[in-house]
Design a protein around this motif. Structure first.
Motif, short mmCIF file in Angstrom:
data_model
loop_
_atom_site.label_atom_id
_atom_site.label_comp_id
_atom_site.label_asym_id
_atom_site.label_seq_id
_atom_site.Cartn_x
_atom_site.Cartn_y
_atom_site.Cartn_z
N UNK A 65 -9.54 -4.86 0.05
CA UNK A 65 -10.26 -4.82 -1.07
C UNK A 65 -11.64 -5.28 -0.83
N UNK A 66 -11.64 -6.49 -0.06
CA UNK A 66 -13.05 -7.01 0.00
C UNK A 66 -13.76 -6.52 1.22
N UNK A 67 -12.87 -5.96 2.38
CA UNK A 67 -13.91 -5.50 3.69
C UNK A 67 -14.23 -4.05 3.42
N UNK A 68 -13.72 -3.25 2.63
CA UNK A 68 -13.85 -1.91 2.64
C UNK A 68 -15.30 -1.66 2.08
N UNK A 139 -6.10 2.16 5.69
CA UNK A 139 -5.77 0.65 5.63
C UNK A 139 -4.14 0.62 5.60
N UNK A 140 -3.50 1.65 5.44
CA UNK A 140 -2.01 1.71 5.87
C UNK A 140 -1.91 1.50 7.15
N UNK A 141 -2.54 2.37 8.07
CA UNK A 141 -2.50 2.06 9.45
C UNK A 141 -2.87 0.69 10.06
N UNK A 142 -3.79 0.21 9.61
CA UNK A 142 -4.40 -1.04 9.63
C UNK A 142 -3.42 -2.13 9.42
N UNK A 143 -2.78 -2.04 8.14
CA UNK A 143 -1.93 -3.10 7.58
C UNK A 143 -0.63 -2.90 8.48
N UNK A 144 -0.05 -1.85 8.93
CA UNK A 144 1.21 -1.67 9.64
C UNK A 144 1.10 -2.40 10.81
#
Length: 201
Positions: A65-68, A139-144
């Motif tokens: 949420x902060x970086x996007x 972000x799903x890919x990044x968070x995984x």
């Protein structure tokens, strides 16, 4: 006799809530050292591993949420300022090299996950944006990838601490490995490629 709802008893949540905020703050640190420190603090406060993992996931969501907005602003401005346009092209080239290093020339889901795992979630998200993925998928890919990285560091930290019984020693070893191992991998990989190139010539 005071009772708590069943949902508050799950994983000892009723007794561990006051300990969560300091752990979350450590996970929010913009450097990798927050992981072993947070894991050690969670362990010392008796937080169950599902709670610790959930706290790290929350920190990744906060990061997203902060970086996007910053990433989107950068992508918008890049096309209007020549210097930033050149920087954007350099970042795109770096992304292509990262994709080749982690599994091929494309930027598919597995490659993007591995970029986030091997570098950091911000780079993984930037690579996903360059590949055309939106907020949720990117972000799903990044968070995984980052959660996989967290699992490796957390398990290593806890296992080492069971041997050394000293949090400071454990953290120093883990931090040294976090920063030293990638450098060694890059060094030996570049040396191998140079030797292969010399062999071809």
């Amino acid at each position: 006799m005071t009772t708590f709802p069943l949902s508050e008893h799950i994983f000892g949540l009723a007794t561990s809530t006051p300990a969560m905020l300091p752990v979350l703050k450590l996970f929010l640190l913009p450097v990798g050292g927050g992981i072993p420190a947070g894991v050690m603090l969670a362990s010392s406060k008796g937080l169950a591993w599902p709670i610790t993992t959930l706290l790290y996931l929350v920190s990744d969501v906060v990061l997203a949420l902060a970086f996007e907005p910053i990433l989107r602003l950068f992508a918008t401005v890049c096309g209007k300022i020549p210097v930033l346009t050149r920087l954007s092209k350099a970042l795109t080239a770096a992304t292509a090299r990262s994709a080749a290093h982690f599994g091929g020339t494309g930027a598919g889901p597995v490659t993007l996950v591995m970029i986030a795992f091997g570098i950091d979630p911000m780079t993984g998200r930037a690579s996903a944006l360059a590949a055309g993925h939106g907020f949720l998928a990117g972000w799903a890919f990044a968070i995984v990838g980052d959660m996989l990285y967290f699992a490796v560091i957390a398990l290593t930290t806890l296992r080492l601490n069971s041997y050394f019984r000293d949090p400071n020693t454990t953290m120093l070893i883990v931090l040294g490995a976090m920063f030293g191992v990638p450098m060694l991998v890059r060094y030996f990989r570049s040396r191998r490629l140079s030797l292969q190139g010399a062999g071809v010539e």
